[in-house]
Design an enzyme around this catalytic site. Sequence first.
Site, PDB file in Angstrom:
ATOM      1  N   GLY A  52      11.361  11.074 -59.497  1.00 41.22           N
ATOM      2  CA  GLY A  52      10.565  11.981 -58.745  1.00 41.22           C
ATOM      3  C   GLY A  52       9.112  12.369 -59.018  1.00 41.22           C
ATOM      4  O   GLY A  52       8.474  12.795 -58.074  1.00 41.22           O
ATOM      5  N   GLU A 107       6.677  17.073 -64.468  1.00 43.20           N
ATOM      6  CA  GLU A 107       7.904  17.087 -63.958  1.00 43.20           C
ATOM      7  C   GLU A 107       7.757  17.268 -62.415  1.00 43.20           C
ATOM      8  O   GLU A 107       6.745  17.997 -62.018  1.00 43.20           O
ATOM      9  CB  GLU A 107       8.824  17.912 -64.427  1.00 43.20           C
ATOM     10  CG  GLU A 107       9.901  17.462 -65.432  1.00 43.20           C
ATOM     11  CD  GLU A 107      11.177  16.955 -64.646  1.00 43.20           C
ATOM     12  OE1 GLU A 107      11.119  16.405 -63.577  1.00 43.20           O
ATOM     13  OE2 GLU A 107      12.488  17.071 -65.309  1.00 43.20           O
ATOM     14  N   ASP A 108       8.757  16.856 -61.708  1.00 43.23           N
ATOM     15  CA  ASP A 108       8.593  17.078 -60.310  1.00 43.23           C
ATOM     16  C   ASP A 108       9.086  18.478 -59.929  1.00 43.23           C
ATOM     17  O   ASP A 108       8.521  19.247 -59.179  1.00 43.23           O
ATOM     18  CB  ASP A 108       9.383  16.174 -59.245  1.00 43.23           C
ATOM     19  CG  ASP A 108      10.926  15.754 -59.926  1.00 43.23           C
ATOM     20  OD1 ASP A 108      11.251  16.465 -60.903  1.00 43.23           O
ATOM     21  OD2 ASP A 108      11.619  14.911 -59.249  1.00 43.23           O
ATOM     22  N   ASP A 111      14.875  22.893 -61.734  1.00 46.08           N
ATOM     23  CA  ASP A 111      16.259  23.419 -60.945  1.00 46.08           C
ATOM     24  C   ASP A 111      16.846  24.305 -62.031  1.00 46.08           C
ATOM     25  O   ASP A 111      16.322  25.497 -62.211  1.00 46.08           O
ATOM     26  CB  ASP A 111      16.966  22.473 -60.404  1.00 46.08           C
ATOM     27  CG  ASP A 111      18.097  22.788 -59.373  1.00 46.08           C
ATOM     28  OD1 ASP A 111      18.282  24.082 -59.477  1.00 46.08           O
ATOM     29  OD2 ASP A 111      18.585  22.034 -58.788  1.00 46.08           O
ATOM     30  N   LYS A 139      12.321  26.066 -58.770  1.00 48.07           N
ATOM     31  CA  LYS A 139      13.126  27.153 -58.024  1.00 48.07           C
ATOM     32  C   LYS A 139      13.392  28.492 -58.547  1.00 48.07           C
ATOM     33  O   LYS A 139      13.508  28.644 -59.731  1.00 48.07           O
ATOM     34  CB  LYS A 139      14.588  26.339 -57.655  1.00 48.07           C
ATOM     35  CG  LYS A 139      14.352  24.904 -56.940  1.00 48.07           C
ATOM     36  CD  LYS A 139      15.923  24.341 -56.645  1.00 48.07           C
ATOM     37  CE  LYS A 139      15.925  23.096 -55.915  1.00 48.07           C
ATOM     38  NZ  LYS A 139      17.088  22.737 -55.662  1.00 48.07           N
ATOM     39  N   PHE A 160      17.690  22.618 -51.469  1.00 49.82           N
ATOM     40  CA  PHE A 160      17.475  21.128 -51.758  1.00 49.82           C
ATOM     41  C   PHE A 160      16.114  20.791 -50.918  1.00 49.82           C
ATOM     42  O   PHE A 160      16.108  20.681 -49.685  1.00 49.82           O
ATOM     43  CB  PHE A 160      18.464  20.648 -51.650  1.00 49.82           C
ATOM     44  CG  PHE A 160      18.754  19.118 -52.371  1.00 49.82           C
ATOM     45  CD1 PHE A 160      18.928  19.070 -53.765  1.00 49.82           C
ATOM     46  CD2 PHE A 160      18.286  17.986 -51.826  1.00 49.82           C
ATOM     47  CE1 PHE A 160      18.814  18.015 -54.459  1.00 49.82           C
ATOM     48  CE2 PHE A 160      17.993  16.663 -52.388  1.00 49.82           C
ATOM     49  CZ  PHE A 160      18.336  16.745 -53.986  1.00 49.82           C
ATOM     50  N   ASP A 167      13.937  13.087 -53.615  1.00 49.28           N
ATOM     51  CA  ASP A 167      14.543  12.396 -52.788  1.00 49.28           C
ATOM     52  C   ASP A 167      16.028  12.724 -52.594  1.00 49.28           C
ATOM     53  O   ASP A 167      16.191  13.881 -53.339  1.00 49.28           O
ATOM     54  CB  ASP A 167      15.109  10.791 -53.526  1.00 49.28           C
ATOM     55  CG  ASP A 167      16.010  10.978 -54.664  1.00 49.28           C
ATOM     56  OD1 ASP A 167      15.480  11.934 -55.376  1.00 49.28           O
ATOM     57  OD2 ASP A 167      16.920  10.655 -54.484  1.00 49.28           O
ATOM     58  N   ARG A 173      11.209   9.862 -50.407  1.00 45.67           N
ATOM     59  CA  ARG A 173      10.165  10.056 -51.685  1.00 45.67           C
ATOM     60  C   ARG A 173       8.648   9.952 -51.247  1.00 45.67           C
ATOM     61  O   ARG A 173       7.807  10.479 -51.430  1.00 45.67           O
ATOM     62  CB  ARG A 173      10.348   8.913 -52.686  1.00 45.67           C
ATOM     63  CG  ARG A 173      11.709   9.216 -53.360  1.00 45.67           C
ATOM     64  CD  ARG A 173      11.559   8.445 -54.641  1.00 45.67           C
ATOM     65  NE  ARG A 173      13.082   8.347 -55.264  1.00 45.67           N
ATOM     66  CZ  ARG A 173      13.653   9.116 -56.076  1.00 45.67           C
ATOM     67  NH1 ARG A 173      12.827  10.374 -56.631  1.00 45.67           N
ATOM     68  NH2 ARG A 173      14.678   8.826 -56.677  1.00 45.67           N
TER      69      ARG A 173
HETATM   70  P1  XMP Z   1      17.407  20.457 -63.680  1.00 42.74           P
HETATM   71  O1  XMP Z   1      18.600  21.229 -63.171  1.00 42.74           O
HETATM   72  O2  XMP Z   1      17.801  19.703 -64.932  1.00 42.74           O
HETATM   73  O3  XMP Z   1      17.122  19.431 -62.675  1.00 42.74           O
HETATM   74  O4  XMP Z   1      16.111  21.424 -63.691  1.00 42.74           O
HETATM   75  C1  XMP Z   1      15.999  18.653 -62.484  1.00 42.74           C
HETATM   76  C2  XMP Z   1      16.208  17.276 -61.968  1.00 42.74           C
HETATM   77  O5  XMP Z   1      17.067  17.393 -60.840  1.00 42.74           O
HETATM   78  C3  XMP Z   1      16.743  16.903 -59.648  1.00 42.74           C
HETATM   79  N1  XMP Z   1      16.639  18.178 -58.816  1.00 42.74           N
HETATM   80  C4  XMP Z   1      16.132  17.709 -57.227  1.00 42.74           C
HETATM   81  N2  XMP Z   1      15.693  16.771 -56.718  1.00 42.74           N
HETATM   82  N3  XMP Z   1      15.405  17.876 -54.660  1.00 42.74           N
HETATM   83  C5  XMP Z   1      15.376  16.929 -55.258  1.00 42.74           C
HETATM   84  O6  XMP Z   1      15.049  15.766 -54.685  1.00 42.74           O
HETATM   85  C6  XMP Z   1      15.909  19.067 -55.100  1.00 42.74           C
HETATM   86  O7  XMP Z   1      15.736  20.258 -54.905  1.00 42.74           O
HETATM   87  C7  XMP Z   1      16.227  18.998 -56.433  1.00 42.74           C
HETATM   88  N4  XMP Z   1      16.365  19.984 -57.320  1.00 42.74           N
HETATM   89  C8  XMP Z   1      16.701  19.242 -58.881  1.00 42.74           C
HETATM   90  C9  XMP Z   1      15.310  16.525 -59.942  1.00 42.74           C
HETATM   91  O8  XMP Z   1      15.358  15.252 -60.097  1.00 42.74           O
HETATM   92  C10 XMP Z   1      14.625  17.067 -61.074  1.00 42.74           C
HETATM   93  O9  XMP Z   1      13.988  16.413 -62.139  1.00 42.74           O
HETATM   94 MG    MG Z   2      16.446  12.837 -57.481  1.00 47.64          MG
END
Ligand code: XMP
Ligand code: MG
Length: 189
Positions: A52, A107-108, A111, A139, A160, A167, A173
């Site tokens: 990501g 990081e992308d 969440d 988020k 999301f 993705d 992506r």
């Molecule tokens: P956590 O919950 O561990 O999640 O903070 C981090 C990873 O979960 C993916 N992620 C998403 N990917 N759209 C996405 O395409 C979203 O809205 C989303 N929310 C979580 C992502 O890979 C991230 O690094």
């Molecule tokens: Mg993903």
Amino acid sequence: MAEGLRDIPLHRGLDRILIDEETLQARVRELGREISEYYGDRSPLLVGVLTGAFVFMADLARAMAMPLRVEFMAVSSYGQATQTSGVVRILKDLDRPIEGEHVLLVEDIIDSGLTLEYLIDVLQRRNPASLRLVALLRKNKPRSVPARADWVGFEIPDEFVVGYGLDVAGRYRNLPFVAVVKPDAVLGK
Ligand code: XMP
Ligand code: MG
């Protein structure tokens, strides 16, 4: 099709644009400046989290007017589902030790924060000179872990999102903006 989205194949399945290309680019340039100022004459090692973060990493690295190195790690993610399992597995580790390095984890999206929490723990145990974190998106939601990041590009609603590296089931992506997908797309229909 939502307003602002032209009817081209890449845009089918999108509900609406959350952050447009111009806004994204301006914020990434600003982050690049702020982060460069913070490091000064220390040369950081940027560690991107695949897959990501690849687009954000490429733009952020070019927005930092300083010598730096880049590496990537890959961790297991949700696969096709959109709920975090809380289980993080390293699929690709760094090629070299980071002891004594100024590491910036890129990081992308944050969440639940569990992925970041796990990575911080793993990297901190390798004794870097410093470890800081930048996430393009975070988020806005209640969390069981603090989800600390030193720089955040945008706080977004708990929906999301795809695009700019993110993705759903491997798709979207390459969108140059961040968008909310239609609920059907998230469920993989
Ligand atoms: P956590 O919950 O561990 O999640 O903070 C981090 C990873 O979960 C993916 N992620 C998403 N990917 N759209 C996405 O395409 C979203 O809205 C989303 N929310 C979580 C992502 O890979 C991230 O690094
Ligand atoms: Mg993903």
